[in-house]
Design a protein around this motif. Structure first.
Motif, mmCIF file in Angstrom:
data_model
loop_
_atom_site.group_PDB
_atom_site.id
_atom_site.type_symbol
_atom_site.label_atom_id
_atom_site.label_comp_id
_atom_site.label_asym_id
_atom_site.label_seq_id
_atom_site.Cartn_x
_atom_site.Cartn_y
_atom_site.Cartn_z
ATOM 1 N N UNK A 12 -26.725 4.596 -3.335
ATOM 2 C CA UNK A 12 -26.706 3.564 -2.295
ATOM 3 C C UNK A 12 -27.420 2.304 -2.776
ATOM 4 N N UNK A 13 -28.512 2.452 -3.496
ATOM 5 C CA UNK A 13 -29.257 1.302 -4.011
ATOM 6 C C UNK A 13 -28.390 0.477 -4.956
ATOM 7 N N UNK A 14 -27.620 1.137 -5.805
ATOM 8 C CA UNK A 14 -26.756 0.404 -6.725
ATOM 9 C C UNK A 14 -25.680 -0.367 -5.967
ATOM 10 N N UNK A 15 -25.129 0.249 -4.916
ATOM 11 C CA UNK A 15 -24.142 -0.462 -4.094
ATOM 12 C C UNK A 15 -24.778 -1.663 -3.405
ATOM 13 N N UNK A 16 -25.975 -1.458 -2.876
ATOM 14 C CA UNK A 16 -26.681 -2.541 -2.189
ATOM 15 C C UNK A 16 -26.988 -3.677 -3.155
ATOM 16 N N UNK A 17 -27.341 -3.348 -4.404
ATOM 17 C CA UNK A 17 -27.624 -4.386 -5.402
ATOM 18 C C UNK A 17 -26.376 -5.215 -5.703
ATOM 19 N N UNK A 18 -25.223 -4.555 -5.741
ATOM 20 C CA UNK A 18 -23.974 -5.289 -5.986
ATOM 21 C C UNK A 18 -23.628 -6.206 -4.825
ATOM 22 N N UNK A 19 -23.986 -5.806 -3.610
ATOM 23 C CA UNK A 19 -23.675 -6.599 -2.421
ATOM 24 C C UNK A 19 -24.677 -7.717 -2.159
ATOM 25 N N UNK A 20 -25.860 -7.578 -2.708
ATOM 26 C CA UNK A 20 -26.971 -8.469 -2.394
ATOM 27 C C UNK A 20 -26.665 -9.956 -2.601
ATOM 28 N N UNK A 21 -25.927 -10.367 -3.643
ATOM 29 C CA UNK A 21 -25.660 -11.805 -3.816
ATOM 30 C C UNK A 21 -25.004 -12.481 -2.614
ATOM 31 N N UNK A 22 -24.278 -11.719 -1.799
ATOM 32 C CA UNK A 22 -23.661 -12.310 -0.605
ATOM 33 C C UNK A 22 -24.740 -12.760 0.376
ATOM 34 N N UNK A 23 -25.684 -11.881 0.674
ATOM 35 C CA UNK A 23 -26.776 -12.245 1.577
ATOM 36 C C UNK A 23 -27.635 -13.355 0.986
ATOM 37 N N UNK A 24 -27.874 -13.299 -0.326
ATOM 38 C CA UNK A 24 -28.681 -14.326 -0.979
ATOM 39 C C UNK A 24 -28.008 -15.694 -0.893
ATOM 40 N N UNK A 25 -26.679 -15.725 -1.007
ATOM 41 C CA UNK A 25 -25.956 -16.996 -0.933
ATOM 42 C C UNK A 25 -26.009 -17.572 0.480
ATOM 43 N N UNK A 26 -25.937 -16.714 1.498
ATOM 44 C CA UNK A 26 -26.048 -17.202 2.877
ATOM 45 C C UNK A 26 -27.415 -17.850 3.081
ATOM 46 N N UNK A 27 -28.473 -17.221 2.589
ATOM 47 C CA UNK A 27 -29.803 -17.801 2.739
ATOM 48 C C UNK A 27 -29.929 -19.100 1.941
ATOM 49 N N UNK A 28 -29.386 -19.129 0.741
ATOM 50 C CA UNK A 28 -29.463 -20.341 -0.083
ATOM 51 C C UNK A 28 -28.762 -21.515 0.588
ATOM 52 N N UNK A 29 -27.697 -21.224 1.341
ATOM 53 C CA UNK A 29 -26.920 -22.267 2.018
ATOM 54 C C UNK A 29 -27.241 -22.324 3.507
#
Length: 343
Positions: free
Chosen positions: A315-332
């Protein structure tokens, strides 16, 4: 640790026969496992009808299931298509299988499309507004207020639980997950600090908890049923919208969120407002992209923290792959907030 949360009843002829006998279904002409990650859902064909048996995990108590059924009945009475439990010969709306599993019977819903496209979101989000109206104004038993497991972490607990999940990842010999652990902790700290500025203006109420995909069923472009209230609990109502939008942003084949996605999300939010008696406030619209960016907290702070070791690592590996989506929302974030609030 979670007591094997992926364990589910294995459908069998014997199990179907036991259910059919209890509910006096008569001759069973066939059955099929409909899947389900939290309940075991078995389609049962009889001589005169088609029904679905939903077998709950051992942690679903009788008081919790009763509360879910009260909520579903209220939503149905409020004009939203959903499924109501079928009573047995004694008038019971659920029964016990063995020592620790509850089963309920429902009519089978004919459907062909899941709610996972922008076009269906614009039909489904007004319905979510109506669901929230009903859940906010209907007395529901207290057991509806909290749920043991869900894809959700409150903003005020997100940083603490994410840190605990990250601490577990640091025990593993995996440099990639170590980096992810550090990144997600910093991310959630930033998200919740910004959310705290808007927290007093958020509306907390009973929410569906998983308004997405095969929990919102369509026949063509007609809503057939809203089902599976198992993750229902009291939380900020924007968390319901945030989960749906986040899952959409994670759909296969999509890139990182961009300006077009921000404008699409605006149409979803406007559609929600068209269906509710209490449109989202400006503070709720400002907080919504932060709630979207907070979603990794439940992935790390619930499942990475609580699953057994092999499942937690996966699950952690899946979450790591998905994380850039949440990071991009915060960045923008400024762009997202502007898109959701400007006239």
């Amino acid at each position: 640790m979670i007591d094997d949360p992926y364990e589910r009843c294995t459908p069998s002829d014997e199990l179907v026969a036991e259910i059919a006998d209890h509910y006096r279904l008569g001759e069973v002409r066939g059955s099929a496992d409909l899947g389900g990650s939290w309940t075991t859902n078995i389609k049962i064909d009889t001589a005169d009808r088609v029904v679905v048996a939903r077998i709950h995990r051992h942690w679903t108590s009788a008081s919790r299931l009763h509360a879910l059924q009260v909520a579903r009945s209220a939503v149905h009475a409020g004009g939203v298509p959903t499924v109501l439990p079928i009573r047995d010969q004694r008038g019971n709306t659920f029964n016990r299988l063995g020592k620790d599993r509850l089963v309920e019977l429902e009519p089978y819903v004919d459907w062909d499309t899941r709610m996972n496209t922008p076009e269906l979101f614009r039909i489904g989000f007004p319905v979510l507004g109506r669901v929230h109206d009903v859940l906010r104004t209907t007395p529901v038993p207290q057991a509806a207020e909290s749920v043991r497991y869900a894809n959700h972490v409150h903003s005020w607990r997100a940083a603490e639980l994410t840190q605990l999940g990250a601490d577990r990842m640091h025990w593993w010999q995996d440099d990639e997950l170590h980096r992810f652990a550090d990144d997600v902790v910093r991310h959630i700290d930033q998200v919740t600090a910004r959310e705290a500025e808007l927290a007093d203006d958020q509306l907390r109420q009973l929410a569906h908890g998983d308004f997405w995909d095969n929990n919102v069923l369509f026949a063509g472009d007609r809503l057939a049923a809203v089902i599976d209230f198992d993750f229902m609990a009291s939380r900020w109502r924007i968390d319901d919208l945030a989960l749906t939008i986040y899952f959409w942003l994670l759909e296969p084949g999509r890139g990182l969120p961009d300006e077009h996605d921000q404008q699409q999300a605006r149409t979803f939010v406007d559609a929600y407002d068209s269906g509710t008696e209490l449109p989202l406030s400006r503070a709720e619209r400002l907080a919504l992209p932060l709630a979207i960016a907070r979603q990794p907290a439940w992935s790390v702070g619930r499942w990475v923290l609580g699953l057994d070791d092999d499942q937690a690592r996966s699950h952690a590996r899946s979450s790591a792959r998905e994380f850039p989506v949440a990071a991009k929302v915060l960045a923008d974030l400024d762009d997202w907030q502007r898109a959701l609030t400007e006239k």
